[in-house]
Write an enzyme that holds these catalytic residues in place. Structure first.
Site, PDB file in Angstrom:
ATOM      1  N   CYS A 116       0.810  -1.221   0.000  1.00  0.00           N
ATOM      2  CA  CYS A 116       0.000   0.000   0.000  1.00  0.00           C
ATOM      3  C   CYS A 116       0.847   1.277   0.000  1.00  0.00           C
ATOM      4  O   CYS A 116       0.329   2.360  -0.248  1.00  0.00           O
ATOM      5  CB  CYS A 116      -0.947   0.013   1.181  1.00  0.00           C
ATOM      6  SG  CYS A 116      -2.048  -1.410   1.213  1.00  0.00           S
ATOM      7  N   ASN A 148     -10.027   0.032   0.697  1.00  0.00           N
ATOM      8  CA  ASN A 148      -8.563   0.085   0.619  1.00  0.00           C
ATOM      9  C   ASN A 148      -8.134  -0.519  -0.717  1.00  0.00           C
ATOM     10  O   ASN A 148      -8.252  -1.716  -0.931  1.00  0.00           O
ATOM     11  CB  ASN A 148      -7.980  -0.697   1.805  1.00  0.00           C
ATOM     12  CG  ASN A 148      -6.464  -0.726   1.799  1.00  0.00           C
ATOM     13  OD1 ASN A 148      -5.827  -0.374   0.808  1.00  0.00           O
ATOM     14  ND2 ASN A 148      -5.889  -1.157   2.904  1.00  0.00           N
ATOM     15  N   HIS A 154      -2.950   7.282   2.841  1.00  0.00           N
ATOM     16  CA  HIS A 154      -3.409   5.971   2.368  1.00  0.00           C
ATOM     17  C   HIS A 154      -4.796   5.715   2.947  1.00  0.00           C
ATOM     18  O   HIS A 154      -5.040   5.910   4.125  1.00  0.00           O
ATOM     19  CB  HIS A 154      -2.425   4.889   2.804  1.00  0.00           C
ATOM     20  CG  HIS A 154      -2.915   3.512   2.527  1.00  0.00           C
ATOM     21  ND1 HIS A 154      -3.491   3.158   1.321  1.00  0.00           N
ATOM     22  CD2 HIS A 154      -2.928   2.389   3.293  1.00  0.00           C
ATOM     23  CE1 HIS A 154      -3.829   1.881   1.361  1.00  0.00           C
ATOM     24  NE2 HIS A 154      -3.507   1.391   2.542  1.00  0.00           N
TER      25      HIS A 154
HETATM   26  N1  COA Z   1     -18.517  -7.442  11.194  1.00  0.00           N
HETATM   27  C1  COA Z   1     -18.919  -7.606  12.462  1.00  0.00           C
HETATM   28  N2  COA Z   1     -18.103  -7.943  13.462  1.00  0.00           N
HETATM   29  C2  COA Z   1     -16.795  -8.108  13.154  1.00  0.00           C
HETATM   30  C3  COA Z   1     -16.294  -7.945  11.847  1.00  0.00           C
HETATM   31  C4  COA Z   1     -17.224  -7.606  10.851  1.00  0.00           C
HETATM   32  N3  COA Z   1     -16.858  -7.420   9.576  1.00  0.00           N
HETATM   33  N4  COA Z   1     -14.984  -8.174  11.860  1.00  0.00           N
HETATM   34  C5  COA Z   1     -14.650  -8.458  13.136  1.00  0.00           C
HETATM   35  N5  COA Z   1     -15.744  -8.430  13.909  1.00  0.00           N
HETATM   36  C6  COA Z   1     -15.871  -8.662  15.337  1.00  0.00           C
HETATM   37  C7  COA Z   1     -14.707  -9.447  15.893  1.00  0.00           C
HETATM   38  O1  COA Z   1     -14.925 -10.826  15.754  1.00  0.00           O
HETATM   39  C8  COA Z   1     -14.733  -9.011  17.351  1.00  0.00           C
HETATM   40  O2  COA Z   1     -15.731  -9.740  18.012  1.00  0.00           O
HETATM   41  P1  COA Z   1     -15.509 -10.258  19.529  1.00  0.00           P
HETATM   42  O3  COA Z   1     -15.316  -9.005  20.340  1.00  0.00           O
HETATM   43  O4  COA Z   1     -16.762 -10.986  19.817  1.00  0.00           O
HETATM   44  O5  COA Z   1     -14.284 -11.105  19.466  1.00  0.00           O
HETATM   45  C9  COA Z   1     -15.198  -7.559  17.277  1.00  0.00           C
HETATM   46  O6  COA Z   1     -15.839  -7.406  16.004  1.00  0.00           O
HETATM   47  C10 COA Z   1     -14.081  -6.565  17.381  1.00  0.00           C
HETATM   48  O7  COA Z   1     -13.058  -6.991  16.497  1.00  0.00           O
HETATM   49  P2  COA Z   1     -11.719  -6.202  16.388  1.00  0.00           P
HETATM   50  O8  COA Z   1     -10.783  -6.954  15.520  1.00  0.00           O
HETATM   51  O9  COA Z   1     -11.261  -5.793  17.763  1.00  0.00           O
HETATM   52  O10 COA Z   1     -12.230  -4.899  15.634  1.00  0.00           O
HETATM   53  P3  COA Z   1     -11.444  -3.601  15.318  1.00  0.00           P
HETATM   54  O11 COA Z   1     -12.106  -2.457  15.953  1.00  0.00           O
HETATM   55  O12 COA Z   1      -9.971  -3.778  15.567  1.00  0.00           O
HETATM   56  O13 COA Z   1     -11.654  -3.475  13.765  1.00  0.00           O
HETATM   57  C11 COA Z   1     -10.471  -3.862  11.725  1.00  0.00           C
HETATM   58  C12 COA Z   1     -11.176  -4.490  12.921  1.00  0.00           C
HETATM   59  C13 COA Z   1      -9.940  -4.961  10.838  1.00  0.00           C
HETATM   60  C14 COA Z   1     -11.496  -3.008  10.981  1.00  0.00           C
HETATM   61  C15 COA Z   1      -9.324  -2.966  12.239  1.00  0.00           C
HETATM   62  O14 COA Z   1      -8.528  -3.678  13.169  1.00  0.00           O
HETATM   63  C16 COA Z   1      -8.432  -2.452  11.136  1.00  0.00           C
HETATM   64  O15 COA Z   1      -8.864  -1.735  10.263  1.00  0.00           O
HETATM   65  N6  COA Z   1      -7.135  -2.784  11.183  1.00  0.00           N
HETATM   66  C17 COA Z   1      -6.195  -2.324  10.173  1.00  0.00           C
HETATM   67  C18 COA Z   1      -6.393  -3.119   8.897  1.00  0.00           C
HETATM   68  C19 COA Z   1      -5.737  -2.458   7.715  1.00  0.00           C
HETATM   69  O16 COA Z   1      -5.733  -1.273   7.561  1.00  0.00           O
HETATM   70  N7  COA Z   1      -5.175  -3.299   6.833  1.00  0.00           N
HETATM   71  C20 COA Z   1      -4.572  -2.882   5.615  1.00  0.00           C
HETATM   72  C21 COA Z   1      -3.287  -2.206   5.854  1.00  0.00           C
HETATM   73  S1  COA Z   1      -2.610  -1.560   4.379  1.00  0.00           S
END
Ligand code: COA
Length: 311
Positions: free
Chosen positions: A109, A263, A233
Site C-alpha cells: 500500500c 482500501n 493511504h
Molecule cells: N462485522 C462484524 N463484526 C466483526 C467484523 C465484521 N466485519 N470483523 C470483526 N468483527 C468482530 C470481531 O470478531 C470481534 O468480536 P468479539 O469481540 O466478539 O471477538 C469484534 O468485532 C471486534 O473486532 P476487532 O478486531 O477488535 O475490531 P477492530 O475495531 O480492531 O476493527 C479492523 C477491525 C480490521 C477493521 C481494524 O482492526 C483495522 O482496520 N485494522 C487495520 C487493517 C488495515 O488497515 N489493513 C490494511 C493495511 S494496508
C-alpha cells in the site's frame, strides 16, 4: 536544472460496486459495523491490474497532452500483478504503445509514494518523462468468507505523468521505510488469500504514518501548519484520524475517497489525490503531504509542491 513535476493524472475504477449490504449477505456483518469501524460504505471490484492500469495510464497521458512515444519509463506500483511473470508493467507498456523500460514495484500500500520518489530520482538522473501507475486488484486475493478482512478491500488504479519541466523542485522531502520484522502480520502467499492481524496492523499503522510524515516534513523544512492538504493511504478512517491527531492535523485537511473505494492499496493515494484535484481542493503552490503504510510493513511519505503546467 529543470525538476520533476506532475503534469498529468487520472484514475480508473472497475464498474462493479459492492456495497456493505452486499457483503452482509456473504458474511456475518452489518453496514453499520463496517462504516463505524472502517469508514467504508462501498468498494469497486472485478478489475485486473493490467486493464485498470492501462485505462488510468492512457487517461493520464491525455491530461498531460503527451503521447506514448514521449514516455521514457513506466513504473507500476502493485502487489497484485496479474501473473507471476511477465510483470504487469510489461503488459501495460505494450497496451499503451510505449517504447521504454517497464518495472513493477511492490511496496504494497506504500507503493505509489515509493514510486513517486523513485520516479523523481530517474528524472534527476536525466529522463524526461516517467509514467507512474499505482494499481491493485485486491478483490481477487480477498478471502470472501473472512469478515475480519473482506470488508476492507477493493480494486482501482491511479496514474500520474512526471515530467522534467519544473523550475523549482516539487519533491521537497520524503521518507521511505520498511520493517520486515512485521512481515507476518499482513501477507498473501502465492495462490493464497490475504491474512491479517487487524489490531496489530492498526497499531503499527498509526505510528508508521506519524513517523513517515514527520520525517518527510522535517526533511522538507516544513511543519504540519504549512501543509495545505494531506493525501493519506485510504485504509481505515480511524487510522487516519488517530495519526492526524498525533500530527496535530485537522481532519478537514484530509483528501478522502475511502468511503466509496475501500482500501485499494497502491491505487489509494492517487485516487484520493485526483478526487481532490477534481474537487478544486488543490491549488498551484500548495504543499501536499502524501503518506501511507502497508504490508512489509512498509511506510512512505512525500511532501510535494503542487506545480502543474499553467493553461
Ligand atoms: N462485522 C462484524 N463484526 C466483526 C467484523 C465484521 N466485519 N470483523 C470483526 N468483527 C468482530 C470481531 O470478531 C470481534 O468480536 P468479539 O469481540 O466478539 O471477538 C469484534 O468485532 C471486534 O473486532 P476487532 O478486531 O477488535 O475490531 P477492530 O475495531 O480492531 O476493527 C479492523 C477491525 C480490521 C477493521 C481494524 O482492526 C483495522 O482496520 N485494522 C487495520 C487493517 C488495515 O488497515 N489493513 C490494511 C493495511 S494496508
Amino acid at each position: 536544472m529543470p525538476h520533476g513535476r506532475i503534469t498529468g493524472w487520472a484514475t480508473h475504477l472497475p464498474d462493479k460496486v459492492l456495497t456493505n449490504d452486499d457483503i452482509a449477505k456473504m458474511v456475518d456483518t452489518t453496514d453499520e459495523w463496517i462504516r463505524e469501524r472502517s469508514g467504508i460504505t462501498s468498494r469497486h471490484v472485478g478489475g485486473t491490474v493490467t486493464e485498470m492500469s492501462t485505462e488510468a495510464g492512457k487517461a493520464a497521458m491525455a491530461t498531460a497532452g503527451i503521447g506514448p512515444e514521449d514516455i521514457d519509463l513506466l513504473l507500476l506500483a502493485t502487489c497484485t500483478s496479474d501473473q507471476q511473470f511477465p510483470s504487469s508493467s510489461a503488459v501495460v507498456q505494450h497496451a499503451l504503445g510505449l517504447t521504454c523500460g517497464a518495472i513493477d514495484m511492490n511496496a504494497a500500500c506504500s507503493g505509489f509514494v515509493y514510486g513517486l520518489v523513485t520516479a523523481m530520482q530517474f528524472i534527476d538522473g536525466g529522463l524526461d518523462r516517467v509514467l507512474l501507475i499505482g494499481s491493485d486488484a485486491l478483490a481477487a486475493i480477498t478471502d470472501w468468507t473472512d469478515r475480519g478482512t473482506c470488508v476492507l478491500f477493493g480494486d482501482g488504479a491511479g496514474a500520474v505523468v512526471i515530467e522534467r519541466s519544473g523550475e523549482e523542485p516539487s519533491l521537497l522531502g520524503w521518507d521511505l521505510m520498511s520493517d520486515g520484522s512485521a512481515a507476518g502480520i499482513l501477507y498473501c502467499d502465492h495462490g493464497g488469500k490475504i491474512v491479517m492481524n487487524g489490531k496489530e496492523v492498526f497499531r503499527r499503522a498509526v505510528l508508521a504514518m506519524e513517523n513517515a510524515a514527520t520525517n518527510a516534513m522535517d526533511r522538507a523544512g516544513v511543519t504540519s501548519g504549512d501543509i495545505a492538504l494531506v493525501i493519506p493511504h485510504q485504509a481505515n478512517i480511524r487510522i487516519i484520524e488517530a495519526s492526524f491527531k498525533r500530527l496535530g492535523l485537522p481532519m478537514d485537511r484530509a483528501a478522502m475517497v475511502l468511503h466509496r473505494t475501500g482500501n485499494t492499496s497502491a491505487a489509494s493515494i492517487p485516487l484520493a489525490m485526483v478526487d481532490a484535484i477534481d474537487a478544486g481542493r488543490i491549488q498551484p503552490g500548495d504543499l501536499l503531504l502524501l503518506v501511507g503504510f502497508g504490508a512489509g510493513m512498509s511506510s512512505a511519505a512525500a511532501v510535494i509542491r503542487w506545480d502543474p503546467p499553467q493553461a
